[in-house]
Design an enzyme around this catalytic site. Structure first.
Site, short mmCIF file in Angstrom:
data_model
loop_
_atom_site.label_atom_id
_atom_site.label_comp_id
_atom_site.label_asym_id
_atom_site.label_seq_id
_atom_site.Cartn_x
_atom_site.Cartn_y
_atom_site.Cartn_z
N GLU A 109 -4.49 7.15 -4.94
CA GLU A 109 -4.78 6.42 -6.19
C GLU A 109 -6.11 6.86 -6.76
O GLU A 109 -7.07 7.00 -5.99
CB GLU A 109 -4.78 4.92 -5.92
CG GLU A 109 -3.40 4.42 -5.50
CD GLU A 109 -3.34 2.90 -5.28
OE1 GLU A 109 -4.35 2.21 -5.51
OE2 GLU A 109 -2.28 2.44 -4.85
N ARG A 114 0.85 -1.18 0.00
CA ARG A 114 0.00 0.00 0.00
C ARG A 114 0.89 1.23 0.00
O ARG A 114 1.95 1.25 0.66
CB ARG A 114 -0.89 0.03 1.26
CG ARG A 114 -2.04 -0.98 1.26
CD ARG A 114 -3.08 -0.68 0.19
NE ARG A 114 -4.22 -1.57 0.24
CZ ARG A 114 -4.35 -2.70 -0.46
NH1 ARG A 114 -3.38 -3.09 -1.27
NH2 ARG A 114 -5.45 -3.43 -0.38
N HIS A 123 -1.84 -0.28 -9.80
CA HIS A 123 -2.38 -1.20 -8.79
C HIS A 123 -3.02 -2.43 -9.46
O HIS A 123 -4.22 -2.67 -9.34
CB HIS A 123 -3.41 -0.47 -7.90
CG HIS A 123 -3.61 -1.15 -6.57
ND1 HIS A 123 -3.93 -0.47 -5.42
CD2 HIS A 123 -3.57 -2.46 -6.21
CE1 HIS A 123 -4.06 -1.32 -4.41
NE2 HIS A 123 -3.85 -2.53 -4.88
C1 GLV Z 1 -4.97 -5.51 -3.61
O1 GLV Z 1 -4.28 -4.59 -3.36
C2 GLV Z 1 -5.57 -6.36 -2.63
O2 GLV Z 1 -5.51 -6.03 -1.44
O3 GLV Z 1 -6.12 -7.39 -3.02
#
Ligand code: GLV
Length: 325
Positions: free
Chosen positions: A268, A239, A287
């Protein structure tokens, strides 16, 4: 009998929607790339018993206050830092997520990002398409060796182990740092547990996979980047909040570290004004850790199954326990 209402905050694979439609009236925010506006979310959840969400929505107290009939929140993700878990638990709302299912896809992408950042793959691809390739050059676009290098994995959960397995295939020397030791992994993959500082000092590739919690907030900052080798590559597939982006920018700019591969950002979608995007030694992705067709489809189906279990008041396949966070 009144069918419960479910709010799905993003377009989903049809299989998942069909599962939900068997049991509930389903509202879908039918967009792939645009998040549901907050006003629409607040309006739609008023009479909802379930919300099927993802990493891009904030399911905070305001949303919970707007949804007095809510029984279950299901996210198609392993991470659930976008949900106010404590508040949901206090209200007796079940929370589901999709761990396990996305382990290998995310480990694949993270390792791809590691290789791309070390060997300047994205830079090289852009170089060709931008017509800059005039001749072969001995030191043109040279990068860092991956095979046989030392990798430091911060956060040895399922995905961390997946990365370690891939690293073993590249004959890498594996260091890791985690809240608890993992004797099985130490034995099977010859991984060495070490302190965070020692990992940072010794690794050629530092891979951050720790979840976002108050303890991990900005865990990579100026001090940590200064400890890393000037030839080292930093990868973040966890993150954005775990990293001080200004400190990372300065470390990359000043040559304190060599490159970074980032699949996640503090904000984001990342703003085009974010200085990290101006650096040629940053490989940035939107992401997409778990984004293989098979994995995302499975995640959507499991998230729908979690949601239906929550509506029925039965045990979820994968439940986040509010009292353990
Ligand atoms: C993606 O970042 C997730 O947490 O699955």
């Amino acid at each position: 009998m009144n069918r419960p209402k479910v709010v799905v905050t993003r377009r989903m694979p049809q299989e998942a929607i069909e599962l939900l439609e068997k049991e509930a009236n389903v509202y879908v925010w039918d967009s792939e790339e645009t998040a549901i506006p907050q006003t629409v979310l607040l309006e739609q959840v008023k009479d909802a018993a379930g919300i099927l969400t993802n990493v891009a929505d904030s399911i905070d107290k305001e949303v919970l206050d707007a949804a007095p009939s809510l029984k279950v929140i299901s996210t198609m993700a392993v991470g659930y830092d976008n949900i106010d878990i404590a508040e949901a638990a206090r209200r007796g709302i079940a929370i589901g997520h999709t761990p396990g299912i996305l382990t290998e896809a995310t480990a694949d992408l993270t390792f791809a990002l590691l290789m791309a950042s070390g060997r300047r793959v994205a830079e090289g691809a852009a170089y060709v398409k931008e017509g800059k390739w005039k001749s072969w050059g001995p030191m043109l676009l040279t990068g860092q060796d991956v095979y046989g290098a030392t990798i430091g994995i911060i956060g040895m959960g399922r995905i961390g182990e997946g990365i370690a397995r891939r690293a073993a295939g590249f004959d890498m020397n594996i260091l890791y740092h985690n809240r608890s030791r993992k004797p099985d992994i130490e034995k099977s993959l010859n991984a060495e547990y070490c302190s965070l500082d020692s990992l940072l000092e010794r690794s050629d590739f530092v891979v951050l996979l720790a979840p976002s919690t108050p303890e991990t907030y900005r865990m990579m900052g100026e001090r940590e980047f200064k400890l890393m080798k000037s030839s080292a590559v930093f990868i973040n597939a966890s993150r954005g909040k775990n990293v001080d982006e200004q400190a990372l920018y300065e470390a990359l700019q000043d040559g304190e570290i060599w490159a970074a591969g980032l699949d996640v950002f503090d904000e984001e979608p990342v703003s085009l004004d974010n200085p990290l995007l101006s650096l040629s030694n940053v490989t940035a992705l939107p992401h997409i850790g778990s984004a293989s067709i098979k994995t995302r489809t499975k995640m959507a189906v499991v998230a729908a199954q979690n949601l239906l279990a929550g509506l029925a008041g039965t045990e979820l396949l994968f439940e986040v326990k509010g009292d353990t966070v």
